[in-house]
Each structure stands twice: as C-alpha cells, then as structure tokens.
Scaffold this motif. Structure first.
Motif, mmCIF file in Angstrom:
data_model
loop_
_atom_site.group_PDB
_atom_site.id
_atom_site.type_symbol
_atom_site.label_atom_id
_atom_site.label_comp_id
_atom_site.label_asym_id
_atom_site.label_seq_id
_atom_site.Cartn_x
_atom_site.Cartn_y
_atom_site.Cartn_z
ATOM 1 N N ARG A 1 67.302 -61.646 -61.148
ATOM 2 C CA ARG A 1 67.874 -61.974 -59.835
ATOM 3 C C ARG A 1 69.391 -62.006 -59.913
ATOM 4 N NH1 ARG A 1 63.568 -66.706 -58.195
ATOM 5 N NH2 ARG A 1 61.936 -65.306 -57.466
ATOM 6 N N ALA B 1 57.778 -62.595 -64.585
ATOM 7 C CA ALA B 1 56.602 -62.573 -63.712
ATOM 8 C C ALA B 1 55.328 -62.237 -64.486
ATOM 9 C CB ALA B 1 56.814 -61.571 -62.578
ATOM 10 N N LYS C 1 50.194 -61.540 -59.735
ATOM 11 C CA LYS C 1 49.178 -60.558 -59.356
ATOM 12 C C LYS C 1 49.784 -59.307 -58.708
ATOM 13 C CE LYS C 1 46.970 -63.387 -56.584
ATOM 14 N NZ LYS C 1 47.994 -64.460 -56.582
ATOM 15 N N SER C 2 50.681 -59.519 -57.747
ATOM 16 C CA SER C 2 51.265 -58.356 -57.052
ATOM 17 C C SER C 2 52.130 -57.534 -57.995
ATOM 18 C CB SER C 2 52.125 -58.796 -55.873
ATOM 19 O OG SER C 2 51.366 -59.579 -55.012
ATOM 20 N N THR C 3 52.819 -58.217 -58.879
ATOM 21 C CA THR C 3 53.626 -57.511 -59.870
ATOM 22 C C THR C 3 52.723 -56.608 -60.712
ATOM 23 O OG1 THR C 3 55.216 -59.320 -59.942
ATOM 24 C CG2 THR C 3 55.152 -57.845 -61.866
ATOM 25 N N VAL D 1 63.321 -64.031 -63.769
ATOM 26 C CA VAL D 1 61.965 -64.549 -63.562
ATOM 27 C C VAL D 1 60.981 -63.731 -64.397
ATOM 28 C CG1 VAL D 1 60.162 -64.996 -61.856
ATOM 29 C CG2 VAL D 1 62.571 -65.115 -61.176
ATOM 30 N N GLU E 1 46.792 -68.175 -58.491
ATOM 31 C CA GLU E 1 47.458 -68.734 -57.321
ATOM 32 C C GLU E 1 48.697 -67.905 -56.988
ATOM 33 O OE1 GLU E 1 50.070 -72.140 -59.684
ATOM 34 O OE2 GLU E 1 48.280 -72.750 -58.550
ATOM 35 N N SER F 1 51.557 -66.181 -59.432
ATOM 36 C CA SER F 1 51.074 -66.052 -60.812
ATOM 37 C C SER F 1 51.328 -64.663 -61.402
ATOM 38 C CB SER F 1 49.581 -66.413 -60.884
ATOM 39 O OG SER F 1 48.810 -65.587 -60.044
#
Ligand code: ADP
Ligand code: ADP
Length: 237
Positions: free
Chosen positions: A15, A23, A47-49, A21, A42, A45
């Motif tokens: 960032r 991920a 997932k999208s990454t 971060v 959750e 956590s």
C-alpha cells in the motif's frame, strides 16, 4: 494430474513503503480433476486474492500455480489462451460482470471463438440458455430486465460458452435472496455433473460449501488452517 495445484503461494500488497498486507502467506493445495473443492474463510482471509491468482488476473509474489499440469505463473498473456478457455470464473455480483449495454445473446456469445459463424453462435446461445434454465427469449433482452438469480444464470451461461474444464465460483450466491440460493447451487451441481467440470467454490458460508463440495480448505489470515473431506471439517470460518 490435478486440475489445479498451488505450491507455497504468497501475495503481499504494497500500500505504501511502510504498509504492506500479506494477503496470502504460503498456501498449498491441489484440486483433483472432477472434484468439487470449497474454500471457506471470513472476509479478508485472502479468498478473492487467491481467485485472482488462479485466474491469472494478478501475479503472485512467490510460489507456483499449475493448471492441468501446466505452470501458469510467470507466463505472458499471449501464452494464456488455453487458460482463458479452459478456466472460467463466475463472480458474486452478476451486475458487475455483465455489460448493461449488451443483449444477453452477445454477453453469452462473447467468449466464443471469433471464427464461430453467426448461425453457430445463435445455436450455442440457445443451448446455453436452456442449460441454465432460461427461456430462449432471454437472448433479446438486457441484464437489467432480469432478477438477481436470473442474472447469475446468465453469467453461468457465459462462463460455460467456451466449454471450460474448470469452473471457479466466487461467492456465487452471496448477493442473492436466501430463498433462491439453493436453486443456483443446484444448477451448479447439475452443470458440473453434466459437463464433467472441476469446481472450485469460494464462500464465507460453510453451509454453502457443505451443500456443494466434497472437500474443503479453511482459510484464515492468508493461510489454510484446516483441510479435508467436507463433513470432517468442524470449525466455522
Ligand atoms: P500492489 O501495487 O501491491 O500490487 P495493487 O496494484 O493490487 O497492489 O493495488 C493497488 C491499490 O489498490 C492498493 O495500494 C490499495 O490501496 C488499493 N486497494 C484495492 N483493493 C483493496 C482492498 N481490498 N483493500 C485495501 N486496498 C485496496
Ligand atoms: P477475502 O476475499 O477473503 O475477503 P481478500 O483477498 O479480498 O480477502 O483480502 C485479503 C487481504 O488483502 C485483506 O486484508 C484486504 O484488505 C487485502 N487486500 C485485498 N486486495 C488488496 C489490494 N488490491 N491492495 C491492498 N490490499 C488488498
């Protein structure tokens, strides 16, 4: 060979010079061909990454990704044509991924080979709309003329157009009314069986994963903390 295999996958977002971060912090797993594999975790956590890396929409910081025996990380876009055909992703928000200015027939036909004739396209669109339970007349309409569940059916039809081997569904029912979620999950199960697909289903909801998948990996803070047959996994995300 597995449909998908990842080894020690890491992705850190930068960032600023002092704020990064992590991920994904060393994720490894394999999805067997024909399997229905769930990833639960959750919000935040990773997932999208993970989905973006598997679909080669983003690059890992380190680690490797194998798709049907071929390593995909580090490849240039022009070398990923096989992946763009063989792996398709259905996203959470069908409105976000359906172009509002396009008719359903063009949305669904878009991933088809450019050399496909006009007549073959029309046939294929009709076949795909029928497969997802939409009427043939849907082809002439625009996305906003459909309900949320119907829009998700349109995005599933589009994903199936290039006859993929692997389908990734990223929170496919999270944006939908609770009362129609099972219909979409039943449709996914039906299509996976009918077209002999490998499914990777991502959800924050262990109930959704249990309904659809045979195997689950639980993610927490960028790591897999539990992994096994869906009925042996105890912990809620
Ligand atoms: P990097 O430059 O480390 O590869 P990206 O290019 O993926 O990172 O992200 C660019 C910027 O987008 C980030 O610096 C961040 O501020 C912002 N961003 C996008 N999505 C998110 C998110 N989910 N959480 C936090 N920041 C985000
Ligand atoms: P999930 O899909 O499980 O909610 P994500 O993969 O979106 O998790 O996010 C994992 C972590 O990475 C979160 O801390 C999130 O804020 C951060 N993140 C995701 N995308 C970006 C980005 N583009 N830039 C910076 N941080 C991001």
């Amino acid at each position: 060979v597995p449909a998908i295999e990842v080894r020690d996958l890491r992705r850190t977002y930068t960032r600023s010079r002092t704020n990064s971060v992590p991920a994904l912090r060393g994720v490894s797993f394999a999805v067997p061909t024909g399997g229905r594999f769930g990833i639960v975790g959750e919000s935040g956590s990773g997932k999208s990454t993970l989905v973006r890396l598997l679909a080669a929409l983003d690059k890992p910081s380190s680690g490797s990704i194998w798709f049907r025996g071929r390593q995909i990380d580090g490849r240039a876009e022009r070398e990923l044509a096989f992946l763009r055909r063989e792996l398709q992703v259905v996203f959470q928000d069908p409105m976000g991924s359906l172009d509002p200015r396009m008719r359903v027939r063009d949305i669904v036909a878009e991933p088809l080979d450019r050399r496909t004739s006009r007549a073959d396209r029309a046939d294929r669109v009709a076949e795909l709309l029928a497969a997802v339970g939409l009427a043939a007349e849907a082809a002439d309409r625009y996305p906003h003329q459909f309900s949320g569940g119907q829009r998700q059916r349109i995005s599933i039809a589009r994903a199936l157009a290039p006859a993929p081997r692997v389908l990734i569904a990223d929170e496919p029912v999270s944006a939908l009314d609770v009362s129609i979620r099972a219909q979409i999950l039943d449709l996914l199960l039906d299509l996976v069986a009918r077209f002999d697909l490998t499914l990777l289903l991502v959800s924050h909801d262990l109930g959704v994963i249990r309904y659809v998948c045979d195997t689950v990996a639980v993610m927490r803070r960028g790591e897999i903390v539990e992994h096994g047959a869906v009925h042996t996994v105890y912990q809620a995300p």
